[in-house]
Design a protein around this motif. Sequence first.
Motif, PDB file in Angstrom:
ATOM      1  N   HIS A  42      59.531   6.584  -0.367  1.00 22.75           N
ATOM      2  CA  HIS A  42      60.438   7.255  -1.048  1.00 22.75           C
ATOM      3  C   HIS A  42      59.996   8.814  -1.459  1.00 22.75           C
ATOM      4  O   HIS A  42      60.382   9.677  -1.355  1.00 22.75           O
ATOM      5  CB  HIS A  42      60.946   6.821  -2.366  1.00 22.75           C
ATOM      6  N   SER A  43      58.385   8.886  -1.418  1.00 19.52           N
ATOM      7  CA  SER A  43      57.532   9.848  -1.506  1.00 19.52           C
ATOM      8  C   SER A  43      57.816  11.053  -0.528  1.00 19.52           C
ATOM      9  O   SER A  43      57.806  11.986  -0.827  1.00 19.52           O
ATOM     10  CB  SER A  43      56.078   9.615  -1.761  1.00 19.52           C
ATOM     11  N   HIS A  46      60.896  12.756  -1.510  1.00 22.16           N
ATOM     12  CA  HIS A  46      60.779  13.405  -2.768  1.00 22.16           C
ATOM     13  C   HIS A  46      59.967  14.811  -2.243  1.00 22.16           C
ATOM     14  O   HIS A  46      60.333  15.810  -2.808  1.00 22.16           O
ATOM     15  CB  HIS A  46      59.707  12.854  -3.823  1.00 22.16           C
ATOM     16  N   LEU A 183      63.973  -2.983  -6.918  1.00 24.61           N
ATOM     17  CA  LEU A 183      63.844  -3.890  -5.791  1.00 24.61           C
ATOM     18  C   LEU A 183      63.816  -2.941  -4.518  1.00 24.61           C
ATOM     19  O   LEU A 183      64.818  -3.235  -3.669  1.00 24.61           O
ATOM     20  CB  LEU A 183      64.540  -5.188  -5.728  1.00 24.61           C
ATOM     21  N   GLY A 185      61.126  -0.613  -1.487  1.00 23.08           N
ATOM     22  CA  GLY A 185      59.747  -0.635  -0.771  1.00 23.08           C
ATOM     23  C   GLY A 185      58.690  -1.198  -1.870  1.00 23.08           C
ATOM     24  O   GLY A 185      58.026  -2.188  -1.330  1.00 23.08           O
ATOM     25  N   LEU A 186      58.375  -0.355  -2.887  1.00 22.23           N
ATOM     26  CA  LEU A 186      57.394  -0.676  -3.485  1.00 22.23           C
ATOM     27  C   LEU A 186      57.732  -2.125  -4.616  1.00 22.23           C
ATOM     28  O   LEU A 186      56.790  -2.844  -4.683  1.00 22.23           O
ATOM     29  CB  LEU A 186      56.961   0.480  -4.734  1.00 22.23           C
ATOM     30  N   SER A 205      66.787  -5.378 -11.481  1.00 19.87           N
ATOM     31  CA  SER A 205      67.221  -4.710 -10.644  1.00 19.87           C
ATOM     32  C   SER A 205      68.760  -4.062 -11.108  1.00 19.87           C
ATOM     33  O   SER A 205      69.101  -4.369 -12.088  1.00 19.87           O
ATOM     34  CB  SER A 205      67.723  -5.398  -9.360  1.00 19.87           C
ATOM     35  N   GLN A 206      69.271  -2.868 -10.646  1.00 18.99           N
ATOM     36  CA  GLN A 206      70.473  -2.417 -11.142  1.00 18.99           C
ATOM     37  C   GLN A 206      71.481  -3.298 -10.938  1.00 18.99           C
ATOM     38  O   GLN A 206      72.585  -3.575 -11.871  1.00 18.99           O
ATOM     39  CB  GLN A 206      70.800  -1.253 -10.187  1.00 18.99           C
ATOM     40  N   LYS A 210      70.887  -8.230  -4.901  1.00 19.52           N
ATOM     41  CA  LYS A 210      69.691  -8.498  -3.946  1.00 19.52           C
ATOM     42  C   LYS A 210      69.059 -10.053  -4.667  1.00 19.52           C
ATOM     43  O   LYS A 210      67.827 -10.193  -4.377  1.00 19.52           O
ATOM     44  CB  LYS A 210      68.706  -7.403  -3.982  1.00 19.52           C
ATOM     45  N   THR A 244      58.900   0.887 -10.558  1.00 19.38           N
ATOM     46  CA  THR A 244      58.860   1.503  -9.374  1.00 19.38           C
ATOM     47  C   THR A 244      60.187   2.517  -8.841  1.00 19.38           C
ATOM     48  O   THR A 244      60.382   2.823  -7.945  1.00 19.38           O
ATOM     49  CB  THR A 244      58.853   0.445  -7.988  1.00 19.38           C
ATOM     50  N   VAL A 267      54.850   3.567 -11.589  1.00 15.94           N
ATOM     51  CA  VAL A 267      54.287   3.926 -10.069  1.00 15.94           C
ATOM     52  C   VAL A 267      55.564   4.980  -9.645  1.00 15.94           C
ATOM     53  O   VAL A 267      55.396   5.721  -8.983  1.00 15.94           O
ATOM     54  CB  VAL A 267      53.931   2.850  -9.355  1.00 15.94           C
ATOM     55  N   SER A 291      50.162   4.873 -12.789  1.00 14.51           N
ATOM     56  CA  SER A 291      48.873   4.783 -11.609  1.00 14.51           C
ATOM     57  C   SER A 291      49.373   5.245 -10.312  1.00 14.51           C
ATOM     58  O   SER A 291      50.570   5.223  -9.879  1.00 14.51           O
ATOM     59  CB  SER A 291      48.861   3.007 -11.545  1.00 14.51           C
ATOM     60  N   ILE A 293      48.296   5.180  -6.259  1.00 15.16           N
ATOM     61  CA  ILE A 293      48.091   4.489  -4.813  1.00 15.16           C
ATOM     62  C   ILE A 293      46.727   3.554  -5.292  1.00 15.16           C
ATOM     63  O   ILE A 293      46.792   2.887  -6.330  1.00 15.16           O
ATOM     64  CB  ILE A 293      47.643   5.269  -3.675  1.00 15.16           C
ATOM     65  N   ARG A 338      61.776  -1.957   3.630  1.00 14.81           N
ATOM     66  CA  ARG A 338      61.132  -0.655   4.109  1.00 14.81           C
ATOM     67  C   ARG A 338      61.503  -0.597   5.595  1.00 14.81           C
ATOM     68  O   ARG A 338      61.443  -1.394   6.441  1.00 14.81           O
ATOM     69  CB  ARG A 338      59.599  -1.243   3.929  1.00 14.81           C
TER      70      ARG A 338
HETATM   71  P1  NAP Z   1      62.914   2.811  -2.868  1.00 13.20           P
HETATM   72  O1  NAP Z   1      62.434   1.942  -1.749  1.00 13.20           O
HETATM   73  O2  NAP Z   1      63.878   3.814  -2.939  1.00 13.20           O
HETATM   74  O3  NAP Z   1      62.977   1.958  -4.062  1.00 13.20           O
HETATM   75  C1  NAP Z   1      63.327   2.303  -5.556  1.00 13.20           C
HETATM   76  C2  NAP Z   1      64.136   1.447  -6.102  1.00 13.20           C
HETATM   77  O4  NAP Z   1      64.413   1.962  -7.497  1.00 13.20           O
HETATM   78  C3  NAP Z   1      65.500   1.289  -5.361  1.00 13.20           C
HETATM   79  O5  NAP Z   1      65.436   0.252  -4.471  1.00 13.20           O
HETATM   80  C4  NAP Z   1      66.227   0.971  -6.744  1.00 13.20           C
HETATM   81  O6  NAP Z   1      65.992  -0.634  -6.819  1.00 13.20           O
HETATM   82  C5  NAP Z   1      65.799   1.560  -7.599  1.00 13.20           C
HETATM   83  N1  NAP Z   1      66.510   2.748  -8.029  1.00 13.20           N
HETATM   84  C6  NAP Z   1      66.660   3.761  -7.183  1.00 13.20           C
HETATM   85  N2  NAP Z   1      67.779   4.818  -8.001  1.00 13.20           N
HETATM   86  C7  NAP Z   1      67.748   4.175  -9.293  1.00 13.20           C
HETATM   87  C8  NAP Z   1      68.336   4.654 -10.280  1.00 13.20           C
HETATM   88  N3  NAP Z   1      69.094   5.906 -10.423  1.00 13.20           N
HETATM   89  N4  NAP Z   1      68.506   3.807 -11.518  1.00 13.20           N
HETATM   90  C9  NAP Z   1      67.850   2.789 -11.616  1.00 13.20           C
HETATM   91  N5  NAP Z   1      67.015   2.178 -10.242  1.00 13.20           N
HETATM   92  C10 NAP Z   1      67.031   3.024  -9.456  1.00 13.20           C
HETATM   93  O7  NAP Z   1      61.489   3.657  -3.164  1.00 13.20           O
HETATM   94  P2  NAP Z   1      59.965   3.313  -2.873  1.00 13.20           P
HETATM   95  O8  NAP Z   1      59.346   3.964  -1.611  1.00 13.20           O
HETATM   96  O9  NAP Z   1      59.719   2.062  -3.283  1.00 13.20           O
HETATM   97  O10 NAP Z   1      59.275   4.384  -4.061  1.00 13.20           O
HETATM   98  C11 NAP Z   1      59.596   4.345  -5.342  1.00 13.20           C
HETATM   99  C12 NAP Z   1      59.057   5.490  -6.277  1.00 13.20           C
HETATM  100  O11 NAP Z   1      57.616   5.239  -6.265  1.00 13.20           O
HETATM  101  C13 NAP Z   1      59.202   6.804  -5.700  1.00 13.20           C
HETATM  102  O12 NAP Z   1      59.426   7.716  -6.793  1.00 13.20           O
HETATM  103  C14 NAP Z   1      57.998   7.158  -5.077  1.00 13.20           C
HETATM  104  O13 NAP Z   1      57.678   8.539  -5.113  1.00 13.20           O
HETATM  105  C15 NAP Z   1      56.956   6.412  -5.853  1.00 13.20           C
HETATM  106  N6  NAP Z   1      55.635   6.370  -5.362  1.00 13.20           N
HETATM  107  C16 NAP Z   1      54.780   6.421  -6.209  1.00 13.20           C
HETATM  108  C17 NAP Z   1      53.660   6.288  -5.757  1.00 13.20           C
HETATM  109  C18 NAP Z   1      52.187   6.279  -6.484  1.00 13.20           C
HETATM  110  O14 NAP Z   1      50.963   6.255  -6.157  1.00 13.20           O
HETATM  111  N7  NAP Z   1      52.329   6.167  -7.744  1.00 13.20           N
HETATM  112  C19 NAP Z   1      53.353   5.685  -4.442  1.00 13.20           C
HETATM  113  C20 NAP Z   1      54.285   5.553  -3.575  1.00 13.20           C
HETATM  114  C21 NAP Z   1      55.450   5.787  -4.048  1.00 13.20           C
HETATM  115  P3  NAP Z   1      67.368  -1.779  -7.158  1.00 13.20           P
HETATM  116  O15 NAP Z   1      68.306  -1.512  -6.130  1.00 13.20           O
HETATM  117  O16 NAP Z   1      66.806  -2.917  -7.136  1.00 13.20           O
HETATM  118  O17 NAP Z   1      67.956  -1.374  -8.488  1.00 13.20           O
END
Ligand code: NAP
Length: 349
Positions: A42-43, A46, A183, A185-186, A205-206, A210, A244, A267, A291, A293, A338
Amino acid sequence: MIIADARAVYSPEGPFKLTIIERRDLEPHDVLIEIKYAGVCHSDIHTARGDWGPVNYPLVPGHEIAGIVIRVGSEVTKFTVGDRVGVGCMVDSCGECDNCHKGEEQYCLNGMTGTYAAIDRYGQFTQGGYSTHIVVTEDFVLRIPDGIELDVAAPLLCAGITTYSPLRHWEAAPGKRIAVVGLGGLGHMAVKLAHAMGAEVTVLSQTLKKKEDGLGLGADHYYATSDPETFKQLAGSFDLIVNTVSAKIDISAYLSLLATDGTLVNVGAPAEPLSVNVFSLILDRRSFAGSMIGGIRETQEMLDFCAEHRIAPEIEVISANQIDEAWERVLASDVRYRFVIDISTMGNE
Ligand code: NAP
Ligand code: ZN
């Protein structure tokens, strides 16, 4: 100069186009990797859409890279041609500051170099793994254990380490009650890893769509956050919450789910600021943390942990022509869990 096929976006709306990019000739400590698979984080979205700030287009995203070493620089000692390797979110750091010395290059005090959308030590704009080849200094290359196939290895390089690191830092273990919010990728990696570390895992989860998957991944409990009863029922019940979610959520409501001295670690990195009602922290001496990576040593430890515990992400392999569609599905929380690009399709029209 090394030429690679790549997929780039040229504006926030996309779409991806096939292009060619140049990779630097090998410095003595560089390895040239033929990329086989790249995960969709998702990054990537973004960054490309400008959620985190201005973007330099064209942009080739991708920081979940798995491939094979096909050439090494004259002084490389860690890798040889044919090695199965990975590259995550960083490709360099100063190597001299306190954090680099501690092996926490992600917090390099002089700024680590991101795999894409950064300027490297040669003054070049970095371009990521949605491409056929990449050149990386050996210290930022990970070894993929034999037991892990390259397609499932890719997401471990970001989704894996980003969830492994806080779980280790806040000591996920038997007796710890851990909630994972979101739930995707992360989130699905957090569930698998926390379960393997012996913690009691709850998915928030929302919806319950799942639920069956979540329990299959190793969660002990599963709740829908769209149901207000969830927040009443689970008040004060977690030692650690790993958030996440890629969007803004009511963080104070989630803080109220922590037990005394519990920590909520973010994260997820939404574009908008999150606001906190401090009483949700004060009342039970709770902490709100972040936190990013994990360091290179810890990333290798995570890969070895996954091999030992037979942990792999749930992936859907796509061709390079399907990236736009996959991004839309990620944005719609419609990913299980993913997307991974088969790089052999990079040149397809
Ligand atoms: P992803 O696969 O899109 O997962 C995010 C999950 O958040 C979705 O599957 C959904 O889960 C939930 N979600 C999405 N929109 C929402 C909303 N409006 N309200 C409530 N829940 C919602 O994304 P990802 O690749 O796992 O990345 C997640 C986040 O971590 C991103 O912001 C990314 O940039 C960040 N990230 C940070 C780091 C770090 O080092 N800190 C590293 C990588 C990624 P449900 O369907 O289960 O609700
Ligand atoms: Zn990522």
